[in-house]
Design a protein around this motif. Structure first.
Motif, PDB file in Angstrom:
ATOM      1  N   ALA A   1     -10.179   2.441  12.601  1.00 54.38           N
ATOM      2  CA  ALA A   1      -9.909   2.755  14.007  1.00 54.38           C
ATOM      3  C   ALA A   1     -10.106   4.221  14.360  1.00 54.38           C
ATOM      4  O   ALA A   1     -10.013   4.593  15.533  1.00 54.38           O
ATOM      5  N   GLY A   2     -10.345   5.065  13.369  1.00 54.28           N
ATOM      6  CA  GLY A   2     -10.573   6.478  13.645  1.00 54.28           C
ATOM      7  C   GLY A   2      -9.318   7.277  13.935  1.00 54.28           C
ATOM      8  O   GLY A   2      -9.396   8.422  14.381  1.00 54.28           O
ATOM      9  N   VAL A   3      -8.148   6.678  13.697  1.00 57.27           N
ATOM     10  CA  VAL A   3      -6.871   7.353  13.925  1.00 57.27           C
ATOM     11  C   VAL A   3      -5.934   7.020  12.774  1.00 57.27           C
ATOM     12  O   VAL A   3      -6.216   6.157  11.945  1.00 57.27           O
ATOM     13  N   THR A   4      -4.805   7.720  12.725  1.00 55.18           N
ATOM     14  CA  THR A   4      -3.839   7.475  11.660  1.00 55.18           C
ATOM     15  C   THR A   4      -2.972   6.260  11.981  1.00 55.18           C
ATOM     16  O   THR A   4      -2.919   5.785  13.130  1.00 55.18           O
ATOM     17  N   ALA A   5      -2.259   5.796  10.978  1.00 56.81           N
ATOM     18  CA  ALA A   5      -1.324   4.680  11.181  1.00 56.81           C
ATOM     19  C   ALA A   5      -0.249   5.066  12.187  1.00 56.81           C
ATOM     20  O   ALA A   5       0.141   4.268  13.053  1.00 56.81           O
ATOM     21  N   PHE A   6       0.254   6.298  12.080  1.00 52.96           N
ATOM     22  CA  PHE A   6       1.281   6.754  13.022  1.00 52.96           C
ATOM     23  C   PHE A   6       0.771   6.701  14.461  1.00 52.96           C
ATOM     24  O   PHE A   6       1.495   6.300  15.379  1.00 52.96           O
ATOM     25  N   GLU A   7      -0.487   7.098  14.676  1.00 53.73           N
ATOM     26  CA  GLU A   7      -1.043   7.089  16.033  1.00 53.73           C
ATOM     27  C   GLU A   7      -1.170   5.670  16.573  1.00 53.73           C
ATOM     28  O   GLU A   7      -0.954   5.426  17.769  1.00 53.73           O
ATOM     29  N   ILE A   8      -1.497   4.719  15.717  1.00 47.57           N
ATOM     30  CA  ILE A   8      -1.578   3.325  16.152  1.00 47.57           C
ATOM     31  C   ILE A   8      -0.203   2.821  16.572  1.00 47.57           C
ATOM     32  O   ILE A   8      -0.047   2.179  17.623  1.00 47.57           O
TER      33      ILE A   8
ATOM     34  N   LEU B   1       0.846  -1.189   0.000  1.00 44.26           N
ATOM     35  CA  LEU B   1       0.000   0.000   0.000  1.00 44.26           C
ATOM     36  C   LEU B   1       0.880   1.237   0.000  1.00 44.26           C
ATOM     37  O   LEU B   1       2.053   1.181   0.350  1.00 44.26           O
ATOM     38  N   THR B   2       0.293   2.369  -0.376  1.00 49.04           N
ATOM     39  CA  THR B   2       0.971   3.636  -0.153  1.00 49.04           C
ATOM     40  C   THR B   2       0.697   4.087   1.281  1.00 49.04           C
ATOM     41  O   THR B   2      -0.250   3.622   1.929  1.00 49.04           O
ATOM     42  N   ALA B   3       1.515   5.000   1.775  1.00 53.30           N
ATOM     43  CA  ALA B   3       1.292   5.522   3.123  1.00 53.30           C
ATOM     44  C   ALA B   3      -0.073   6.195   3.220  1.00 53.30           C
ATOM     45  O   ALA B   3      -0.759   6.091   4.252  1.00 53.30           O
ATOM     46  N   GLU B   4      -0.479   6.880   2.149  1.00 50.37           N
ATOM     47  CA  GLU B   4      -1.773   7.564   2.154  1.00 50.37           C
ATOM     48  C   GLU B   4      -2.916   6.564   2.270  1.00 50.37           C
ATOM     49  O   GLU B   4      -3.881   6.778   3.027  1.00 50.37           O
ATOM     50  N   ARG B   5      -2.813   5.448   1.526  1.00 48.08           N
ATOM     51  CA  ARG B   5      -3.876   4.437   1.590  1.00 48.08           C
ATOM     52  C   ARG B   5      -3.905   3.762   2.957  1.00 48.08           C
ATOM     53  O   ARG B   5      -4.972   3.463   3.487  1.00 48.08           O
ATOM     54  N   LEU B   6      -2.747   3.530   3.540  1.00 48.88           N
ATOM     55  CA  LEU B   6      -2.705   2.924   4.868  1.00 48.88           C
ATOM     56  C   LEU B   6      -3.333   3.856   5.901  1.00 48.88           C
ATOM     57  O   LEU B   6      -4.108   3.409   6.759  1.00 48.88           O
ATOM     58  N   ASN B   7      -3.035   5.131   5.828  1.00 47.27           N
ATOM     59  CA  ASN B   7      -3.645   6.087   6.755  1.00 47.27           C
ATOM     60  C   ASN B   7      -5.154   6.146   6.572  1.00 47.27           C
ATOM     61  O   ASN B   7      -5.905   6.219   7.554  1.00 47.27           O
ATOM     62  N   ARG B   8      -5.604   6.117   5.331  1.00 47.22           N
ATOM     63  CA  ARG B   8      -7.034   6.137   5.068  1.00 47.22           C
ATOM     64  C   ARG B   8      -7.706   4.882   5.647  1.00 47.22           C
ATOM     65  O   ARG B   8      -8.782   4.954   6.256  1.00 47.22           O
ATOM     66  N   LEU B   9      -7.037   3.748   5.479  1.00 47.23           N
ATOM     67  CA  LEU B   9      -7.552   2.496   6.013  1.00 47.23           C
ATOM     68  C   LEU B   9      -7.666   2.559   7.539  1.00 47.23           C
ATOM     69  O   LEU B   9      -8.672   2.154   8.119  1.00 47.23           O
ATOM     70  N   CYS B  10      -6.641   3.098   8.182  1.00 48.28           N
ATOM     71  CA  CYS B  10      -6.636   3.170   9.647  1.00 48.28           C
ATOM     72  C   CYS B  10      -7.723   4.113  10.161  1.00 48.28           C
ATOM     73  O   CYS B  10      -8.360   3.840  11.182  1.00 48.28           O
ATOM     74  N   ARG B  11      -7.935   5.218   9.448  1.00 46.07           N
ATOM     75  CA  ARG B  11      -9.003   6.135   9.858  1.00 46.07           C
ATOM     76  C   ARG B  11     -10.370   5.473   9.736  1.00 46.07           C
ATOM     77  O   ARG B  11     -11.250   5.666  10.574  1.00 46.07           O
ATOM     78  N   GLN B  12     -10.546   4.671   8.661  1.00 45.23           N
ATOM     79  CA  GLN B  12     -11.815   3.976   8.476  1.00 45.23           C
ATOM     80  C   GLN B  12     -12.044   2.929   9.558  1.00 45.23           C
ATOM     81  O   GLN B  12     -13.149   2.771  10.067  1.00 45.23           O
TER      82      GLN B  12
END
Length: 313
Positions: free
Chosen positions: A245-252, A232-243
């Motif tokens: 868990a409601g937070v970014t990948a970095f926050e996880i 995945l791209t970083a942008e897609r991973l962040n979008r996935l995490c927001r969907q």
């Protein structure tokens, strides 16, 4: 069922005092779970072997329900602690540090379920699982309701069936275990302790990301590296995490590192500088700043709050 009051004493019972990391077990004291999918025993069976003191440990892929029907109990689940007596239920999801101190007169049950149990396709039971194990909890089974005796009866029947020669593989054992999980989940919902809204279905990619974080969070990988491992791209991973868990990948990633720091400050007696190194920080000062920024207190302040002592560097 209601949440019990939690308190922190100066000497938490059963906590590890001389290890660099919290130990991982199958069942307590056992390193290999083998093909075990479901196990139940009374509290006396295992705690007697360890002088009623079950030290801090965690399970990588096991769910546990510890029901104390009567007698003294001192239980810790990560930062939660309860000192009192039964009837209570301690709900322990995988990767949660937990410790117990019982007494010879303490009565109850320990139900352990493999992450692969139950078989896929049981939608209603999967929802009960989600409700019951959404978070570590210590809940009171009020003596003024029917919760305690009904759970006692269900656990008693389950243990008797499990002890039969064909018990571990008997379909009756599975049915009884389902009944226990279902009853506990319904009581949690009725009590208002847990959320009853449907959770989003977790995608396979998100689950694989969480597993990667669990394996590599102390290596301080960048989000882009995790994304690359998942194609995945970083942008897609962040979008996935927001969907999901409601937070970014970095926050996880950050929250998993902070959670481990909190656990080790409570359960492991090592200087902060050594703990920082174990968590992948090259500089103890940076670790202290990281911890204070996200927890609101220094590592030693946090340790003193929960354990009543500090360690000199």
């Amino acid at each position: 069922m209601r949440s019990v009051s939690l308190r922190t004493d100066s000497r938490p019972a059963s906590r590890t005092r001389a290890r660099a990391a919290v130990p991982k077990f199958a069942l307590y004291g056992e390193r290999d779970a083998g093909s075990m999918m479901l196990h139940i025993e009374d509290i006396q069976a295992r705690s007697r072997l360890y002088h009623w003191d079950i030290s801090a440990h965690l399970h990588s892929n096991l769910y546990q329900v510890v029901v104390v029907l009567s007698g003294p109990v001192d239980v810790s689940l990560d930062e939660q602690r309860y000192v009192g007596s039964g009837p209570i239920a301690a709900i322990v999801p995988p990767r949660v540090v937990h410790a117990f101190h019982f007494a010879p007169e303490t009565e109850g049950y320990v139900l352990t379920l493999n992450a692969r149990w139950p078989p896929e396709g049981d939608i209603e039971l999967a929802e009960a699982y989600r409700v019951l194990f959404a978070a570590p909890r210590i809940a009171s089974l009020s003596a003024t309701t029917t919760a305690s005796p009904r759970i006692d009866n269900a656990m008693h029947d389950l243990m008797n069936e499990f002890r039969q020669p064909d018990g571990p593989v008997s379909p009756v054992t599975g049915w009884l275990a389902r009944a226990v999980i279902w009853r506990l989940a319904r009581w949690l919902q009725a009590s208002g302790i847990c959320e009853t809204e449907a959770a989003p279905q977790q995608s396979d990619a998100f689950n694989r990301f969480r597993l990667l974080v669990e394996a590599h969070f102390t290596e301080h990988w960048e989000v882009a590296r995790y994304a690359g491992m998942l194609s995945l791209t970083a942008e897609r991973l962040n979008r996935l995490c927001r969907q999901q868990a409601g937070v970014t990948a970095f926050e996880i990633i950050r929250d998993r590192l902070l959670q481990e720091a909190c656990r080790r400050l409570i359960y492991v007696v090592v200087p902060v500088s050594e703990l920082a190194y174990e968590l992948g920080f090259a500089d103890a000062g940076y670790f202290c700043r990281f911890f204070k920024r996200h927890s609101g207190m220094s590592p030693n302040q946090y340790r003193k709050k929960h354990n009543g002592y500090e360690l000199n560097e």
